[in-house]
Motif scaffolding. Sequence first.
Motif, mmCIF file in Angstrom:
data_model
loop_
_atom_site.group_PDB
_atom_site.id
_atom_site.type_symbol
_atom_site.label_atom_id
_atom_site.label_comp_id
_atom_site.label_asym_id
_atom_site.label_seq_id
_atom_site.Cartn_x
_atom_site.Cartn_y
_atom_site.Cartn_z
ATOM 1 N N GLY A 1 -14.496 -41.049 8.004
ATOM 2 C CA GLY A 1 -14.189 -41.637 6.708
ATOM 3 C C GLY A 1 -12.825 -41.315 6.146
ATOM 4 O O GLY A 1 -12.670 -41.223 4.933
ATOM 5 N N GLY A 2 -11.835 -41.107 6.961
ATOM 6 C CA GLY A 2 -10.480 -40.934 6.449
ATOM 7 C C GLY A 2 -9.828 -39.602 6.750
ATOM 8 O O GLY A 2 -8.837 -39.252 6.116
ATOM 9 N N ASN A 3 -10.341 -38.853 7.695
ATOM 10 C CA ASN A 3 -9.738 -37.577 8.065
ATOM 11 C C ASN A 3 -8.919 -37.722 9.339
ATOM 12 O O ASN A 3 -9.373 -38.311 10.316
ATOM 13 N N PHE A 4 -7.714 -37.168 9.317
ATOM 14 C CA PHE A 4 -6.858 -37.156 10.502
ATOM 15 C C PHE A 4 -6.878 -35.746 11.071
ATOM 16 O O PHE A 4 -6.694 -34.771 10.342
ATOM 17 N N TYR A 5 -7.121 -35.638 12.373
ATOM 18 C CA TYR A 5 -7.229 -34.331 13.017
ATOM 19 C C TYR A 5 -6.209 -34.181 14.129
ATOM 20 O O TYR A 5 -5.842 -35.147 14.813
ATOM 21 N N LEU A 6 -5.784 -32.939 14.325
ATOM 22 C CA LEU A 6 -4.998 -32.536 15.488
ATOM 23 C C LEU A 6 -5.940 -31.726 16.367
ATOM 24 O O LEU A 6 -6.697 -30.883 15.871
ATOM 25 N N TYR A 7 -5.900 -31.977 17.672
ATOM 26 C CA TYR A 7 -6.837 -31.347 18.604
ATOM 27 C C TYR A 7 -6.126 -30.443 19.594
ATOM 28 O O TYR A 7 -5.025 -30.721 20.033
ATOM 29 N N LYS A 8 -6.831 -29.376 19.946
ATOM 30 C CA LYS A 8 -6.427 -28.495 21.048
ATOM 31 C C LYS A 8 -7.553 -28.570 22.072
ATOM 32 O O LYS A 8 -8.727 -28.453 21.715
#
Length: 171
Positions: free
Chosen positions: A86-93
Amino acid sequence: MIKRIFSFLLAAILVCSISPMDAFANQTSANTTISYTYSPEYTINIPASISINDSEGFTFSANKIDIGNGKNVKITIDGAATYENGGNFYLYKDKGTANEQRISCRILRGLPTSSSFEDITGLSEVVATFADGSTNPKAYGALKFKPQITSSTPYGTYTGTVYFKIELIDV
């Protein structure tokens, strides 16, 4: 003898086929329709990758904006492809592995010459607009990224992808 007659007949046919002939028609006029498509052209520069350790974000630019009066090139974030939950931007490792970690990252938009940036909260927010002839954005035009680091965030390199939609619109 038959070979000579056949050869002579074949030669006569060839001579007649290359000779110009007049064409007679009842009309005394004709016309030709000529068409040419003049299409808008624009080239928008969006970096393929950035490191927010080196720079907080980037500025949109253009090499060419030939779109005509009454039109704009609008760049929006493709929310369906960029955001989760619903509108969250994530950076992944280590995305897709058992060791996957993620951190939330705020995306902010503003003018390249301003120090004031605002959070993008919608799923399809305009991030830049270009008008005819201008290679500098007339609205917004710069993005910044702010990872939400906590004391429990594991060290490592985190990556994410922002997707854009580029449209030619009427104003």
